[in-house]
Design a protein around this motif. Structure first.
Motif, PDB file in Angstrom:
ATOM      1  N   ARG A 189       0.851  -1.190   0.000  1.00  0.00           N
ATOM      2  CA  ARG A 189       0.000   0.000   0.000  1.00  0.00           C
ATOM      3  C   ARG A 189       0.883   1.234   0.000  1.00  0.00           C
ATOM      4  O   ARG A 189       1.942   1.245   0.629  1.00  0.00           O
ATOM      5  CB  ARG A 189      -0.907   0.012   1.236  1.00  0.00           C
ATOM      6  N   CYS A 190       0.441   2.274  -0.665  1.00  0.00           N
ATOM      7  CA  CYS A 190       1.228   3.503  -0.706  1.00  0.00           C
ATOM      8  C   CYS A 190       1.500   4.049   0.693  1.00  0.00           C
ATOM      9  O   CYS A 190       2.566   4.633   0.941  1.00  0.00           O
ATOM     10  CB  CYS A 190       0.498   4.557  -1.536  1.00  0.00           C
ATOM     11  N   ALA A 191       0.552   3.865   1.600  1.00  0.00           N
ATOM     12  CA  ALA A 191       0.745   4.362   2.964  1.00  0.00           C
ATOM     13  C   ALA A 191       1.967   3.739   3.623  1.00  0.00           C
ATOM     14  O   ALA A 191       2.562   4.336   4.531  1.00  0.00           O
ATOM     15  CB  ALA A 191      -0.506   4.094   3.797  1.00  0.00           C
ATOM     16  N   ASP A 192       2.333   2.542   3.183  1.00  0.00           N
ATOM     17  CA  ASP A 192       3.508   1.865   3.741  1.00  0.00           C
ATOM     18  C   ASP A 192       4.774   2.152   2.943  1.00  0.00           C
ATOM     19  O   ASP A 192       5.856   1.714   3.330  1.00  0.00           O
ATOM     20  CB  ASP A 192       3.267   0.353   3.782  1.00  0.00           C
ATOM     21  N   GLY A 193       4.626   2.862   1.835  1.00  0.00           N
ATOM     22  CA  GLY A 193       5.774   3.157   0.984  1.00  0.00           C
ATOM     23  C   GLY A 193       6.083   4.638   0.885  1.00  0.00           C
ATOM     24  O   GLY A 193       6.753   5.074  -0.060  1.00  0.00           O
ATOM     25  N   LEU A 194       5.628   5.423   1.860  1.00  0.00           N
ATOM     26  CA  LEU A 194       5.775   6.878   1.777  1.00  0.00           C
ATOM     27  C   LEU A 194       7.235   7.319   1.696  1.00  0.00           C
ATOM     28  O   LEU A 194       7.574   8.218   0.915  1.00  0.00           O
ATOM     29  CB  LEU A 194       5.106   7.539   2.988  1.00  0.00           C
TER      30      LEU A 194
END
Length: 243
Positions: free
Chosen positions: A156-161
């Motif tokens: 998820r993008c939230a985990d790849g910020l």
């Protein structure tokens, strides 16, 4: 300004995306079950006719992004040329080598003969299987790509910020970094702060519609969720307004 893109699968989705003020749509088929495949030429033509900028996904099958078979590459080349002829504003493509690097040769073969000088080119989330994404970004810049769609290698993008922010810094304006992958409306402010050029959000819902024994075992079909799309657009306008 951070742009907004929705992946859509039909005319209704494109109309809904335009209604809420999306900047463009990525057009594909079988999004939920495969991650997206190339839509039919009839669908491409109909969605282009809605007036919103359409970026057609060119992907001939589900699974990985290593294309060693000549027939697969030939099909994607034919689809790319047909989509451009149908008036798309962009193509979404991707290919990797067996050791998970950008496959420049396959990309060139997929785009061979397609009139791409006046359209945008997006490298899709195949990049999330690449170990050295900075090197991949440099390769894509050299290939004339407009942008890359990525979650920063995370589920998820939230985990790849952090990785997304690093990719933005490395790109340094040479290529756009578009965040995509498991995005919720609540993630948009953080993505905006990370500096991404665009947000790609799958605002979709399942419409109950039992296909019976011959319907592939599904109990419905996916459509753009107009309410969720409007919420995403409003959130993005809010963060864009404050810089």
């Amino acid at each position: 300004m951070t742009a907004l893109e929705f992946p859509v699968q039909d005319v209704a989705g494109a109309v809904g995306a335009r209604r809420v003020g999306a900047d463009r749509v990525e057009l594909c088929a079988a999004l939920g079950s495969t991650g997206g495949l190339t839509a039919s030429i009839g669908t491409i033509e109909a969605v282009v006719a809605t007036g919103i900028p359409v970026h057609a996904l060119i992907r001939c099958r589900a699974g990985g992004f290593v294309y060693a078979e000549a027939d697969e590459i030939a099909v994607m080349n034919a689809d790319a040329r047909a989509a451009v002829s149908a008036g798309v504003a962009g193509l979404v493509v991707g290919a990797l080598t067996a050791d998970h690097r950008v496959d420049v040769e396959v990309l060139e073969r997929v785009l061979d003969g397609a009139a791409v000088d006046d359209i945008e080119l997006t490298f899709h989330r195949a990049i999330d299987q690449v170990c050295d994404r900075s090197a991949a970004v440099d390769t894509l810049v050299a290939q004339g790509m407009t942008r890359v769609l990525t979650s920063g290698g995370a589920a998820r993008c939230a985990d790849g910020l952090d990785e997304l922010a690093e990719m933005v810094a490395h790109a340094a304006g040479r290529i756009q970094i578009m965040a995509g992958g498991g995005i919720t409306v609540g993630d948009i402010p953080a993505l905006h702060r990370a500096g991404v050029d665009a947000v790609h959000l799958s605002a979709r819902r399942v419409v109950a519609d039992d296909g019976g024994p011959g319907g592939g075992g599904t109990s419905g079909h996916e459509q753009l969720d107009q309410e969720l799309a409007a919420e995403a657009a409003a959130q993005l306008r809010a963060v864009n307004s404050v810089g």
